[in-house]
Motif scaffolding. Structure first.
Motif, PDB file in Angstrom:
ATOM      1  N   ILE A   1     -25.224 -78.217   5.221  1.00  0.00           N
ATOM      2  CA  ILE A   1     -26.510 -77.576   6.176  1.00  0.00           C
ATOM      3  C   ILE A   1     -25.936 -76.862   7.190  1.00  0.00           C
ATOM      4  O   ILE A   1     -26.279 -76.005   7.832  1.00  0.00           O
ATOM      5  CB  ILE A   1     -27.421 -78.851   6.347  1.00  0.00           C
ATOM      6  CG1 ILE A   1     -27.987 -79.355   5.128  1.00  0.00           C
ATOM      7  CG2 ILE A   1     -28.377 -78.292   7.505  1.00  0.00           C
ATOM      8  CD1 ILE A   1     -29.227 -78.214   4.629  1.00  0.00           C
TER       9      ILE A   1
ATOM     10  N   ARG B   1     -26.063 -73.112   8.315  1.00  0.00           N
ATOM     11  CA  ARG B   1     -26.756 -72.727   9.642  1.00  0.00           C
ATOM     12  C   ARG B   1     -25.830 -71.793  10.091  1.00  0.00           C
ATOM     13  O   ARG B   1     -26.304 -70.735  10.943  1.00  0.00           O
ATOM     14  CB  ARG B   1     -26.990 -73.915  10.659  1.00  0.00           C
ATOM     15  CG  ARG B   1     -28.200 -74.753  10.193  1.00  0.00           C
ATOM     16  CD  ARG B   1     -28.410 -76.035  11.168  1.00  0.00           C
ATOM     17  NE  ARG B   1     -29.814 -76.506  10.795  1.00  0.00           N
ATOM     18  CZ  ARG B   1     -29.847 -77.809  11.070  1.00  0.00           C
ATOM     19  NH1 ARG B   1     -28.776 -78.684  11.551  1.00  0.00           N
ATOM     20  NH2 ARG B   1     -31.040 -78.239  10.825  1.00  0.00           N
ATOM     21  N   LYS B   2     -24.484 -71.779  10.256  1.00  0.00           N
ATOM     22  CA  LYS B   2     -23.651 -70.797  10.929  1.00  0.00           C
ATOM     23  C   LYS B   2     -23.803 -69.523  10.297  1.00  0.00           C
ATOM     24  O   LYS B   2     -23.650 -68.476  11.102  1.00  0.00           O
ATOM     25  CB  LYS B   2     -22.161 -71.417  10.998  1.00  0.00           C
ATOM     26  CG  LYS B   2     -21.751 -72.728  11.655  1.00  0.00           C
ATOM     27  CD  LYS B   2     -20.387 -73.047  11.470  1.00  0.00           C
ATOM     28  CE  LYS B   2     -20.248 -74.502  12.248  1.00  0.00           C
ATOM     29  NZ  LYS B   2     -18.905 -74.827  12.363  1.00  0.00           N
TER      30      LYS B   2
ATOM     31  N   GLU C   1     -28.170 -68.755  11.011  1.00  0.00           N
ATOM     32  CA  GLU C   1     -28.864 -68.824  12.325  1.00  0.00           C
ATOM     33  C   GLU C   1     -28.121 -68.027  13.571  1.00  0.00           C
ATOM     34  O   GLU C   1     -26.917 -67.848  13.561  1.00  0.00           O
ATOM     35  CB  GLU C   1     -29.090 -70.223  12.961  1.00  0.00           C
ATOM     36  CG  GLU C   1     -29.565 -71.143  11.860  1.00  0.00           C
ATOM     37  CD  GLU C   1     -30.958 -71.035  12.052  1.00  0.00           C
ATOM     38  OE1 GLU C   1     -31.529 -70.300  12.910  1.00  0.00           O
ATOM     39  OE2 GLU C   1     -31.748 -71.949  11.204  1.00  0.00           O
TER      40      GLU C   1
ATOM     41  N   PRO D   1     -26.733 -71.772  16.025  1.00  0.00           N
ATOM     42  CA  PRO D   1     -27.016 -72.859  14.925  1.00  0.00           C
ATOM     43  C   PRO D   1     -27.131 -74.066  15.637  1.00  0.00           C
ATOM     44  O   PRO D   1     -27.722 -75.114  14.960  1.00  0.00           O
ATOM     45  CB  PRO D   1     -25.438 -72.987  14.332  1.00  0.00           C
ATOM     46  CG  PRO D   1     -24.919 -71.407  14.516  1.00  0.00           C
ATOM     47  CD  PRO D   1     -25.417 -71.066  15.832  1.00  0.00           C
TER      48      PRO D   1
ATOM     49  N   PRO E   1     -31.392 -74.163  15.640  1.00  0.00           N
ATOM     50  CA  PRO E   1     -31.864 -73.381  14.529  1.00  0.00           C
ATOM     51  C   PRO E   1     -33.386 -72.948  14.365  1.00  0.00           C
ATOM     52  O   PRO E   1     -34.282 -73.846  14.944  1.00  0.00           O
ATOM     53  CB  PRO E   1     -31.524 -74.340  13.293  1.00  0.00           C
ATOM     54  CG  PRO E   1     -31.513 -75.617  13.995  1.00  0.00           C
ATOM     55  CD  PRO E   1     -31.002 -75.639  15.376  1.00  0.00           C
TER      56      PRO E   1
ATOM     57  N   LEU F   1     -33.742 -73.236   9.676  1.00  0.00           N
ATOM     58  CA  LEU F   1     -33.554 -74.638   8.977  1.00  0.00           C
ATOM     59  C   LEU F   1     -33.229 -75.566   9.883  1.00  0.00           C
ATOM     60  O   LEU F   1     -32.432 -75.909  10.478  1.00  0.00           O
ATOM     61  CB  LEU F   1     -31.826 -74.453   8.177  1.00  0.00           C
ATOM     62  CG  LEU F   1     -31.731 -75.058   6.755  1.00  0.00           C
ATOM     63  CD1 LEU F   1     -30.685 -74.616   6.471  1.00  0.00           C
ATOM     64  CD2 LEU F   1     -32.130 -76.619   7.118  1.00  0.00           C
ATOM     65  N   GLN F   2     -34.338 -76.287   9.966  1.00  0.00           N
ATOM     66  CA  GLN F   2     -34.741 -77.099  10.988  1.00  0.00           C
ATOM     67  C   GLN F   2     -34.655 -78.764  10.461  1.00  0.00           C
ATOM     68  O   GLN F   2     -35.250 -79.074   9.497  1.00  0.00           O
ATOM     69  CB  GLN F   2     -36.007 -77.133  11.553  1.00  0.00           C
ATOM     70  CG  GLN F   2     -36.351 -75.792  12.314  1.00  0.00           C
ATOM     71  CD  GLN F   2     -37.633 -75.508  13.042  1.00  0.00           C
ATOM     72  OE1 GLN F   2     -38.530 -76.171  12.586  1.00  0.00           O
ATOM     73  NE2 GLN F   2     -37.709 -74.563  14.020  1.00  0.00           N
ATOM     74  N   THR F   3     -34.039 -79.866  11.400  1.00  0.00           N
ATOM     75  CA  THR F   3     -33.897 -80.990  10.983  1.00  0.00           C
ATOM     76  C   THR F   3     -35.506 -81.656  11.240  1.00  0.00           C
ATOM     77  O   THR F   3     -35.987 -81.527  12.288  1.00  0.00           O
ATOM     78  CB  THR F   3     -32.756 -81.825  11.690  1.00  0.00           C
ATOM     79  OG1 THR F   3     -31.591 -80.984  11.333  1.00  0.00           O
ATOM     80  CG2 THR F   3     -32.937 -83.311  11.434  1.00  0.00           C
TER      81      THR F   3
ATOM     82  N   TYR G   1     -35.345 -82.016   5.852  1.00  0.00           N
ATOM     83  CA  TYR G   1     -35.309 -80.664   6.654  1.00  0.00           C
ATOM     84  C   TYR G   1     -36.597 -79.893   6.401  1.00  0.00           C
ATOM     85  O   TYR G   1     -37.262 -80.191   5.342  1.00  0.00           O
ATOM     86  CB  TYR G   1     -34.219 -79.870   6.001  1.00  0.00           C
ATOM     87  CG  TYR G   1     -32.577 -80.372   6.288  1.00  0.00           C
ATOM     88  CD1 TYR G   1     -32.210 -80.497   7.601  1.00  0.00           C
ATOM     89  CD2 TYR G   1     -32.025 -81.232   5.469  1.00  0.00           C
ATOM     90  CE1 TYR G   1     -31.069 -80.824   8.093  1.00  0.00           C
ATOM     91  CE2 TYR G   1     -30.765 -81.841   5.918  1.00  0.00           C
ATOM     92  CZ  TYR G   1     -30.302 -81.656   7.102  1.00  0.00           C
ATOM     93  OH  TYR G   1     -29.208 -82.388   7.209  1.00  0.00           O
TER      94      TYR G   1
END
Length: 228
Positions: free
Chosen positions: A198, A202-203, A206, A209, A212, A215-217, A223
């Motif tokens: 993940i 994200r890198k 986003e 990163p 984000p 792609l959010q926690t 997620y």
């Protein structure tokens, strides 16, 4: 059910090729096949199958060479590499030749059929849908993103993760469900490995990163792919 979906089986093991071909025809797929790497590229370019099941080790020409040649000729459909060697899977994951996905030998036929059905559902029937987010465009068959006219390569696992999220936008996805979808039933993968993928994804998608937007926690659960 799968009328009109053509699958090419490029496999030199005659028994395996027969078993796979027989099962896929029973499932309603149109099947073409070859056991020779040397003739595979011409056959695939001529027939334009929606999915190619491609063995890694073939006489005359390896699967990696075939895949590279197909991509260079503009073939953008799904190519699934079949490999019996775990170290070869590592090479495939480096994505130097454009594989869409892979399946490890020996494989359960029901698992292969389920995988193909997933490809038909998400990659083929929905190939013109759910592939854009923000200022990016996702090309799952060639495991890549297009952003500002620049191509960003994804690994097989990053590609699987992103495709799953894009088909479940704005839904909260648990880590267990995501691991099952990406690694499968027989996996001993842990949440730390998932989280590492993940972070890498994200890198690539986003702008920041560490904060984000997509792609959010979801603390304590998993997620959520935010695409409001």
């Amino acid at each position: 059910m799968h009328k009109g979906i053509k699958i090419a089986i490029i496999e030199d093991d005659e028994n395996l090729r027969f078993l796979v071909s027989h099962r896929l025809q029973k499932e309603g797929y149109d099947v073409i096949e070859s056991g020779n790497g040397g003739e595979a590229v011409d056959l695939i370019i001529k027939e334009q199958p929606e999915i190619v099941l491609l063995d890694w080790m073939l006489p005359e020409k390896e699967g990696s060479e075939i895949c590279t040649s197909l991509r260079s000729k503009g073939f953008e459909n799904v190519i699934i590499m079949m490999s019996a060697k775990s170290q070869d899977i590592d090479k495939i994951d480096a994505f130097q030749f454009g594989v869409s996905d892979y399946v490890s030998k020996p494989f359960n036929m029901d698992v292969l059929v389920a995988m193909l059905e997933s490809k038909v559902k998400y990659n083929l029937q929905g190939k013109n849908e759910n592939n854009k987010f923000g200022d990016m465009e996702h090309h799952p068959n060639t495991h890549s993103l297009l952003k500002d006219h620049k191509k960003i390569e994804l690994t097989i696992l990053e590609n699987r993760i992103l495709l799953y999220f894009l088909n479940h936008r704005n839904e909260v996805i648990s880590r267990d469900d995501l691991m099952m979808e990406v690694w499968g039933y027989n996996s001993d993968v842990n949440t730390r490995t998932l989280d590492m993928h993940i972070v890498r994804l994200r890198k690539k998608i986003e702008n920041n990163p560490d904060r984000p937007m997509f792609l959010q926690t979801v603390r304590g659960i998993g997620y959520r792919f935010n695409d409001a």
